[in-house]
Design a protein around this motif. Structure first.
Motif, short mmCIF file in Angstrom:
data_model
loop_
_atom_site.label_atom_id
_atom_site.label_comp_id
_atom_site.label_asym_id
_atom_site.label_seq_id
_atom_site.Cartn_x
_atom_site.Cartn_y
_atom_site.Cartn_z
N ILE A 307 0.86 -1.19 0.00
CA ILE A 307 0.00 0.00 0.00
C ILE A 307 0.89 1.24 0.00
O ILE A 307 1.83 1.34 0.80
CB ILE A 307 -0.92 0.02 1.24
N THR A 308 0.62 2.16 -0.91
CA THR A 308 1.38 3.41 -1.00
C THR A 308 0.41 4.58 -1.04
O THR A 308 -0.64 4.48 -1.67
CB THR A 308 2.24 3.44 -2.29
N TRP A 309 0.77 5.67 -0.38
CA TRP A 309 -0.10 6.84 -0.43
C TRP A 309 0.72 8.14 -0.40
O TRP A 309 1.84 8.18 0.10
CB TRP A 309 -1.09 6.84 0.73
N VAL A 310 0.11 9.18 -0.97
CA VAL A 310 0.69 10.52 -0.92
C VAL A 310 -0.43 11.49 -0.58
O VAL A 310 -1.48 11.49 -1.25
CB VAL A 310 1.33 10.93 -2.26
N ASN A 311 -0.25 12.27 0.46
CA ASN A 311 -1.28 13.21 0.91
C ASN A 311 -1.07 14.62 0.38
O ASN A 311 0.06 15.02 0.08
CB ASN A 311 -1.32 13.26 2.45
N ASP A 312 -2.16 15.34 0.30
CA ASP A 312 -2.16 16.79 -0.01
C ASP A 312 -1.46 17.13 -1.32
O ASP A 312 -0.68 18.08 -1.40
CB ASP A 312 -1.50 17.57 1.14
N ILE A 313 -1.76 16.39 -2.36
CA ILE A 313 -1.31 16.78 -3.70
C ILE A 313 -2.16 17.95 -4.14
O ILE A 313 -3.39 17.87 -4.14
CB ILE A 313 -1.43 15.60 -4.69
N ASP A 314 -1.52 19.05 -4.50
CA ASP A 314 -2.27 20.25 -4.87
C ASP A 314 -2.88 20.10 -6.27
O ASP A 314 -2.19 19.77 -7.23
CB ASP A 314 -1.36 21.48 -4.86
N TYR A 315 -4.18 20.33 -6.34
CA TYR A 315 -4.85 20.33 -7.64
C TYR A 315 -5.80 21.54 -7.68
O TYR A 315 -6.86 21.51 -7.09
CB TYR A 315 -5.63 19.04 -7.87
N ARG A 316 -5.32 22.62 -8.29
CA ARG A 316 -6.10 23.85 -8.43
C ARG A 316 -6.65 24.33 -7.08
O ARG A 316 -7.83 24.66 -6.95
CB ARG A 316 -7.23 23.64 -9.43
N GLY A 317 -5.77 24.32 -6.09
CA GLY A 317 -6.14 24.83 -4.77
C GLY A 317 -6.80 23.81 -3.87
O GLY A 317 -7.13 24.12 -2.72
N LEU A 318 -6.98 22.60 -4.36
CA LEU A 318 -7.59 21.54 -3.56
C LEU A 318 -6.52 20.53 -3.17
O LEU A 318 -5.67 20.17 -3.97
CB LEU A 318 -8.69 20.83 -4.36
N GLY A 319 -6.55 20.08 -1.94
CA GLY A 319 -5.60 19.06 -1.48
C GLY A 319 -6.18 17.67 -1.69
O GLY A 319 -7.22 17.32 -1.11
N VAL A 320 -5.54 16.87 -2.54
CA VAL A 320 -6.04 15.54 -2.88
C VAL A 320 -5.11 14.47 -2.32
O VAL A 320 -3.88 14.59 -2.45
CB VAL A 320 -6.16 15.39 -4.42
N ASN A 321 -5.65 13.46 -1.70
CA ASN A 321 -4.88 12.34 -1.19
C ASN A 321 -5.02 11.16 -2.14
O ASN A 321 -6.15 10.77 -2.48
CB ASN A 321 -5.36 11.92 0.21
N VAL A 322 -3.90 10.56 -2.55
CA VAL A 322 -3.93 9.43 -3.48
C VAL A 322 -3.43 8.19 -2.75
O VAL A 322 -2.38 8.21 -2.11
CB VAL A 322 -3.07 9.70 -4.72
N PHE A 323 -4.19 7.12 -2.89
CA PHE A 323 -3.92 5.86 -2.21
C PHE A 323 -3.85 4.75 -3.25
O PHE A 323 -4.77 4.61 -4.07
CB PHE A 323 -5.07 5.60 -1.22
N GLU A 324 -2.75 4.00 -3.27
CA GLU A 324 -2.56 2.92 -4.25
C GLU A 324 -2.32 1.62 -3.52
O GLU A 324 -1.53 1.55 -2.58
CB GLU A 324 -1.37 3.25 -5.14
N CYS A 325 -3.04 0.59 -3.95
CA CYS A 325 -2.87 -0.73 -3.33
C CYS A 325 -2.63 -1.77 -4.41
O CYS A 325 -3.45 -1.91 -5.33
CB CYS A 325 -4.11 -1.10 -2.51
N GLU A 326 -1.53 -2.47 -4.30
CA GLU A 326 -1.22 -3.55 -5.24
C GLU A 326 -1.17 -4.85 -4.47
O GLU A 326 -0.45 -4.99 -3.48
CB GLU A 326 0.15 -3.29 -5.89
N VAL A 327 -2.00 -5.81 -4.90
CA VAL A 327 -2.10 -7.08 -4.19
C VAL A 327 -1.72 -8.20 -5.13
O VAL A 327 -2.19 -8.23 -6.26
CB VAL A 327 -3.54 -7.32 -3.68
#
Length: 327
Positions: A307-327
């Protein structure tokens, strides 16, 4: 271990009508009253069965898992069933149950808002009784899944509200390029997720205002109409929307923020390139530096993954959290 035969014997002893009535009395004591108060669009001088009987027939049809209205009429047209329905509705004078043609005619004339009012009342009662609180996300947010589905498809135009889709194909005999138009009716559904059950809380038809519109109605347009009604109906309800990658876009993010809702959307790499690029760059940077701070290994009996994640990626003033899961 209970065998299938023992289970069948046990089921014979269960009075399912009584169990259903007990459930109704516990959660929806006023259901019969609500069904009776539905505004009847039929000519009053020709009415034999009131709205309460007609709508309860449909509810019992679905509860008994009957596949068609014709099957409902055949299965319910028995003295014992008529007597039970009469007792259920407090109508001891009920001598016959309505034919499915009578029910279909009534439903075709009925304003859908009348049924919407009953559904909202039932959902709010379930919230008030707090019977699903254990299924909240993080103990706070109610998960509501949004998705569109097709309900009818026609080779010819059904009505002026039909959606249209044009397909190109090659005629097998002549090799000529041809086109074919398919006409459809779709609906967008909002369903409350509670464990292994989903409960419909709102519906919005995806349909054209008329057949000569320049731009057809679509799932995203219906989404804004649906969420406006959701917010108006459940003003203070803490909601977490759950949907596919179609909804991972700026306007939907802003709509959720304006409504003070959280969201969990599936994200495809080609949906928003800037988010994908930054996620991959930060992920690769950590791997190169040997940090991998935002990584958790999955080690279960039959599964391995990461499981990998990155928090608060800026997208036009919005903070987006991306979560990736490889099983």
């Amino acid at each position: 271990m209970v065998t299938r035969k023992e289970k069948r014997e046990m089921e014979k002893e269960v009075n399912y009508l009584f169990e259903l009535l007990k459930t109704q009395n516990h959660f929806f004591k006023n259901l019969n009253k609500l069904l009776k108060e539905v505004d009847d669009p039929r000519h009053q001088s020709y009415i034999t069965y009131d709205t309460e009987v007609l709508l309860m027939m449909v509810i019992l049809k679905n509860a008994c898992n009957l596949k068609s209205m014709r099957e409902m009429t055949n299965e319910f047209n028995k003295e014992e069933c008529i007597k039970n329905v009469g007792k259920w509705l407090g109508n001891e004078d009920l001598e016959e149950l309505p034919h499915y043609d009578t029910i279909n005619d009534f439903l075709s004339r009925l304003n859908p808002a009348e049924l919407e009012r009953i559904r909202i009342d039932m959902i709010k009662k379930l919230f008030k009784k707090r019977c699903f609180d254990s299924h909240r996300i993080n103990g706070e947010y109610w998960g509501i899944a949004i998705d569109g589905t097709g309900i009818f498809t026609f080779d010819k135009k059904h009505c002026e509200h039909c959606l249209r889709r044009v397909y190109k194909y090659t005629d097998k005999e002549t090799g000529e390029e041809k086109t074919k138009t398919i006409y459809m009716h779709h609906v967008l559904e909002a369903k409350l997720i509670v464990g292994n059950m989903v409960l419909s809380v709102a519906s919005e038809f995806i349909e054209n205002e008329s057949e000569d519109v320049k731009k057809q109605d679509c799932e995203l347009k219906a989404f804004y109409r649906l969420t406006a009604r959701l917010k108006d109906t459940f003003k203070k309800l803490p909601i977490c929307l759950i949907a596919d990658s179609l909804y991972a876009c700026e306007n939907v993010f802003k709509q959720c923020k304006a409504n003070n809702w959280n969201y969990l959307f599936r994200f495809k790499e080609d949906r928003i390139k800037s988010i994908t690029d930054e996620f991959q760059a930060l992920k690769n940077m950590e791997e190169e530096e040997g940090k991998k701070a935002n990584v958790v290994k999955i080690r279960e009996s039959e599964q391995r993954g990461e499981i990998t994640w990155v928090n608060d990626i800026d997208y036009r003033g919005l903070g987006v959290n991306v979560f990736e899961c490889e099983v």
